[in-house]
Design a protein around this motif. Structure first.
Motif: not given
Length: 105
Positions: A31-51
Motif C-alpha cells: 500500500e505504501r508503493f505505487t508499484v504492483s503487488a507482484p513487484a512488491i512480492s518479488q522485492h520481498l522475496k529478494t530480501l528474504r533470500e538475502a537473509g
C-alpha cells in the motif's frame, strides 16, 4: 543473493527502513508503493533470500519482519570496514600536517 545486492535497489532499501519500525504484512507494505503487488512480492522475496527479512504466515496474511541474524551480519561487515578508516584518516592528517620538504618553516 547477498545483502548488498538486495539493498542496491531503492525500493528494497525503503522496505527495510519500514520494517525497522516494526513488522508489516505484504499488503501493508504494498500500500505504501505505487508499484504492483507482484513487484512488491518479488522485492520481498529478494530480501528474504538475502537473509534480511523473514516471513511468518498468519492465516491468509504474510507478515514480514527484519531478520536479526541477517541484519547483524550486515552490521558486522560495516563495522569492520568502518574500523579501517580512523587509522587511515589519522595517518592522512599527520601526513598533511607535515611541512613540505621544500617549504621554509
Amino acid at each position: 543473493m547477498d545483502a548488498f545486492t538486495a539493498l542496491a535497489d531503492p525500493t528494497r532499501r525503503r522496505i527495510v527502513e519500514m520494517l525497522a519500525q516494526g513488522a508489516l504484512s505484504a499488503g501493508e507494505i504494498g500500500e505504501r508503493f505505487t508499484v504492483s503487488a507482484p513487484a512488491i512480492s518479488q522485492h520481498l522475496k529478494t530480501l528474504r533470500e538475502a537473509g534480511l527479512v523473514r516471513v511468518t504466515v498468519a492465516g491468509q496474511r504474510r507478515i514480514y519482519a527484519l531478520d536479526p541474524d541477517g541484519i547483524d551480519s550486515f552490521d558486522q561487515w560495516v563495522r569492520r570496514v568502518r574500523a579501517f578508516w580512523p587509522d587511515r584518516l589519522a595517518a592522512l592528517e599527520a601526513a598533511l600536517s607535515k611541512p613540505d620538504p621544500g617549504e621554509e618553516a
